[in-house]
Enzyme design. Structure first.
Site, mmCIF file in Angstrom:
data_model
loop_
_atom_site.group_PDB
_atom_site.id
_atom_site.type_symbol
_atom_site.label_atom_id
_atom_site.label_comp_id
_atom_site.label_asym_id
_atom_site.label_seq_id
_atom_site.Cartn_x
_atom_site.Cartn_y
_atom_site.Cartn_z
ATOM 1 N N ASN A 162 -46.327 -7.318 -79.145
ATOM 2 C CA ASN A 162 -47.325 -7.762 -78.176
ATOM 3 C C ASN A 162 -48.565 -8.183 -78.952
ATOM 4 O O ASN A 162 -49.289 -7.342 -79.493
ATOM 5 C CB ASN A 162 -47.665 -6.635 -77.192
ATOM 6 C CG ASN A 162 -48.625 -7.074 -76.100
ATOM 7 O OD1 ASN A 162 -49.211 -8.154 -76.154
ATOM 8 N ND2 ASN A 162 -48.800 -6.237 -75.091
ATOM 9 N N LYS B 120 -51.414 -9.281 -78.106
ATOM 10 C CA LYS B 120 -52.718 -8.879 -77.577
ATOM 11 C C LYS B 120 -53.068 -7.453 -77.973
ATOM 12 O O LYS B 120 -54.158 -7.179 -78.497
ATOM 13 C CB LYS B 120 -52.723 -9.024 -76.048
ATOM 14 C CG LYS B 120 -54.101 -8.890 -75.413
ATOM 15 C CD LYS B 120 -54.042 -9.278 -73.947
ATOM 16 C CE LYS B 120 -55.433 -9.412 -73.350
ATOM 17 N NZ LYS B 120 -55.391 -9.902 -71.950
ATOM 18 N N GLY C 80 -44.566 0.241 -86.870
ATOM 19 C CA GLY C 80 -45.735 0.724 -86.151
ATOM 20 C C GLY C 80 -47.002 0.152 -86.766
ATOM 21 O O GLY C 80 -47.060 -0.120 -87.972
ATOM 22 N N GLU D 30 -51.895 2.768 -87.465
ATOM 23 C CA GLU D 30 -52.690 3.394 -88.527
ATOM 24 C C GLU D 30 -52.998 2.497 -89.712
ATOM 25 O O GLU D 30 -53.948 2.752 -90.454
ATOM 26 C CB GLU D 30 -51.969 4.667 -88.999
ATOM 27 C CG GLU D 30 -52.004 5.745 -87.924
ATOM 28 C CD GLU D 30 -51.056 6.894 -88.202
ATOM 29 O OE1 GLU D 30 -51.499 7.869 -88.826
ATOM 30 O OE2 GLU D 30 -49.886 6.823 -87.781
#
Length: 781
Positions: A675, A677, A745, A748
């Site tokens: 995504n 955004k 991911g 972080e």
């Protein structure tokens, strides 16, 4: 605009075009040796596009219910009183004035608290979530300055706060270690993180360093950092028929439920933790003393309890990032090739937890070198248990490593980007495993072009506009790929009464504002072959099957693996229900794909049947659950990491020493972006947190008595709007073929490398090298 090498983009596009039109059901296609997961492709045009967060309207309208907004009949409000010594015991505690205060329902201390077992400390077992192995309000012992010694329940929060202020406690202080220097002098131990020894040796790095013609050998220091989420820690707690319900702000509902059950001698099924909305976590929204004390008080009082930590209370009870002292030494040849890379040092920790700051993690796979020596040692102090904080290890470790890389570039008279590229490894330097995906060079090249790196002046202090010295700096950003086992998903497919079906996809995941719910809906819609408006997501409740912790940037991969497994189970069940009269009769799940609300034979699109038709004939809703319980096999075969190239421009006032970041660019290589955004928001948020770490954040710890001296946002400085420039982000969007959906991911990685990029820019502007964060103006005068 995303950065993608033209040749790679053409090859990737051709490969995707050659794939079957339908989404094949190959749930393990992303395991080692497999082909890219089909969700790497765009099926409905969702993957990679900008989709607004599903929870956005609820939050804008104030309809999102957070932990401290759950209203229950007869609720009492809690306040805590905290110890003021670092180590010792309580000799007397006078609660009489508090008990007599208006509205007070209960005052609980170690003298009357119910008997409870110590929580299982995080890392000691798969479902352990405790911050330390200490008993909570079970005896007169004090283990840190700020430990809760009493809890007051009253009819209002104001009454509880007032009564807590009336409690008088006397102590017998005992010798304590609250000085980092004294703790180190008393001896250090080998650090261990998540069951692994924080030490790696390849060759004789000390000898290689001594023999190298060019050397950099420096100490870098980072201070303690505290969590400052917008939503302070809070929980609303009640007991119902012997079972415990906790409405919490949590990143780990399943593990919290299991750990709290152990404290109160319950089964995990007797504890339910819900956490639909979390106003920021960053590693600290786990299990701490306040939830357990609130549950104990609710049991004693026989009524629901709301416990909300004050901002000061968060500093007293909730751990943060511990301080580090790191040595980085690099030996290099005149052409820049590294002969030796040494990254060692010491961190502080308590005797009662197991979270050393693992600052060498990013160095393990960062650069090629003839010899490598990495080690984290631990000095023990009497303080609040430290814990995970966004990119634990990498955030502060990259400051030291990437500052040293910049110092070596100065030593060699080399461009710092070219020095990094010169030492790119062709395989993992420590494990020897091949990289699953590594496109950092592409990120460096494209980021440098976009940022205007060619305008950087190589001589420090040579660019000036009036009072302002201007400089540019860069650093590598890195964070590992994680996927934890135990993720599960449940899919409920229901006829909606019209022409179609709706799917409820439930995953025991968490939404802390990063867009997890939205991304999960995108992934589920793609996998199911349904539009997003036909997909509802359930999450943040321990009664949902599986266990996913919102930590380690691993939710995306874990959820993806779980949804893939549940979808396969759903298709298997639908094929059974379709029966012999269906066009799909006789087919197995491996032969069928999902498209436009239907199951379709992969190589024969004419053989298809809609979900609605199958459910109509079966005359029932279909519910399936599946767990992706296997260990993350991909990490056993590949070295898996995200990377980024960080670019910073600063201005430093030549008269006052004031540093200002004026431009920042993050160019990321993090696999497939699901995504655009929410990804852009996550990258920027991490960079902003990194700017705080670089320029202002520091927990002031009084080494005389172990007390935190700046426990508020008035004294603990974090970036505000005027501190943050326009932040530009871009990404390669090159899918990792060995992960679910080709994605990594991204929560972080944004904070890593930022501290060094700022410090390196400050050096380029002023010629002053700051090796001790934060970079405050007094260090630049």
């Amino acid at each position: 605009m995303n950065i993608v090498d033209d040749a790679k983009l053409a090859a990737q596009t051709a490969a995707q075009a050659a794939m079957a039109k339908l989404v094949p059901l190959a749930p393990d296609s992303w395991i080692p040796g497999g082909t890219p997961d089909p969700l790497i492709r765009h099926k409905h045009g969702l993957i990679g596009t900008s989709v607004s967060r599903l929870d956005g309207p609820l939050k804008v309208k104030g309809e999102a219910r957070f932990a401290a907004e759950v209203a229950l009949d007869g609720m009492a409000y809690a306040a805590l009183s905290y110890a003021t010594i670092a180590r010792g015991r309580i000799t007397a505690i006078d609660t009489s004035a508090a008990e007599a205060a208006p509205g007070v329902v209960l005052v609980m201390t170690h003298l009357n608290a119910p008997r409870m077992k110590p929580p299982a400390v995080f890392g000691s077992a798969p479902m352990a979530a405790g911050p330390s192995d200490l008993p909570i309000m079970q005896d007169d012992r004090i283990h840190w300055n700020g430990q809760p010694v009493a809890l007051v329940l009253a009819g209002t929060q104001e009454q509880a706060d007032h009564a807590a202020s009336l409690i008088r406690t006397s102590y017998a202080a005992e010798p304590s270690t609250t000085s980092f220097a004294k703790a180190r002098a008393a001896g250090v131990e080998q650090g261990n993180f998540m069951g692994q020894k924080l030490a790696d040796t390849i060759g004789d790095a000390d000898a290689a360093l001594a023999a190298a013609p060019h050397r950099v050998d420096q100490l870098y220091r980072t201070p303690r950092h505290n969590h400052n989420a917008i939503e302070p820690h809070a929980a609303t707690i009640l007991w119902q028929d012997g079972e415990l319900v906790i409405h919490d702000a949590s990143q780990m509902v399943t593990a919290e439920a299991a750990t709290v059950a152990g404290v109160f001698d319950l089964t995990p099924e007797q504890v339910r933790v819900t956490s639909p909305f979390v106003g920021g976590g960053f590693g600290a929204k786990g299990l701490w003393d306040h939830q357990i004390l609130g549950a104990a008080a609710a049991k004693m009082a026989g009524r629901p309890v709301r416990i909300v930590l004050s901002r000061e209370g968060v500093y007293r009870v909730v751990g943060g990032r511990t301080l580090t002292e790191q040595r980085v030494a690099i030996g290099a040849q005149p052409d820049g090739g590294f002969d030796a890379l040494i990254h060692t040092g010491t961190v502080a920790m308590t005797p009662h937890n197991n979270m050393p700051e693992p600052f060498i993690l990013g160095t393990r796979a960062g650069y090629a070198a003839g010899a490598i020596k990495l080690q984290v040692e631990v000095a023990t102090m009497n303080m609040l248990a430290n814990t995970f904080m966004r990119a634990p290890g990498e955030a502060v470790g990259t400051f030291a490593l990437e500052s040293a890389i910049d110092e070596m570039a100065v030593e060699l008279g080399m461009d710092p980007i070219e020095l990094r590229i010169r030492n790119e490894p062709d395989k993992d330097p420590i494990s020897g495993l091949p990289f699953s995906s590594r496109n950092i060079v592409e990120a460096w090249r494209a980021g440098a072009a976009r940022f205007g790196w060619d305008r950087r002046q190589a001589v420090p202090g040579s660019r000036r506009e009036g009072e302002w010295l201007i400089g540019m700096g860069c650093a590598t950003s890195t964070y590992p790929y994680y996927r934890m086992p135990g993720a599960a998903a449940r899919i409920t497919l229901t006829r909606d009464g019209g022409a179609g079906v709706t799917a409820l996809v439930e995953v025991a995941a968490h939404e802390m504002g990063m867009g997890t719910t939205t991304t999960t809906a995108i992934v589920a819609a793609e996998r199911l072959g349904l539009p997003m408006e036909r997909v509802e997501i359930g999450y943040g409740d321990s009664i949902i099957p599986g266990a996913v912790m919102a930590g380690g940037s691993q939710q995306t991969a874990a959820i993806g693996a779980a949804v893939i497994a549940a979808h396969r189970a759903l298709v298997t069940e639908l094929l059974k229900l379709a029966g012999n009269d269906s066009a799909l009769a006789g087919l197995s799940a491996d032969e069928v794909g999902s498209e436009d609300g239907a199951l379709v034979k992969l190589d024969e699109p004419g053989r298809r049947e809609t979900y609605a038709s199958i459910l109509d004939r079966a005359r029932r809703t279909v519910v399936v659950a599946a767990e992706q319980a296997s260990p993350p096999l991909e990490t056993m075969h590949w070295s898996m990491h995200s990377h980024g190239a960080m670019f910073c421009e600063v201005r430093v006032n030549a008269i006052t020493g004031e540093p200002r970041v004026t431009r920042f660019l993050g160019s990321f290589d993090t696999g497939r972006i699901l995504n655009a955004k929410t990804a852009r928001s996550q990258f920027r948020g991490g960079i902003i947190m990194g700017l705080g770490m670089a320029l202002m954040e520091e927990t002031q710890f009084d080494e005389r008595n172990g007390r935190i001296m700046n426990p508020s946002l008035a004294e603990y400085h974090i970036p505000v709007h005027l501190d943050v420039p326009e932040i530009d982000v871009m990404w390669t969007d090159i899918a990792d073929p060995h992960t679910p959906m080709g994605a990594h991911g991204i929560g972080e990685i944004g904070i890593t490398g930022v501290g060094a990029a700022v410090a390196n820019a400050v050096y380029n502007a002023t010629g002053k090298r700051v090796r001790d964060l934060p970079i405050t103006l007094d260090k630049l005068l």
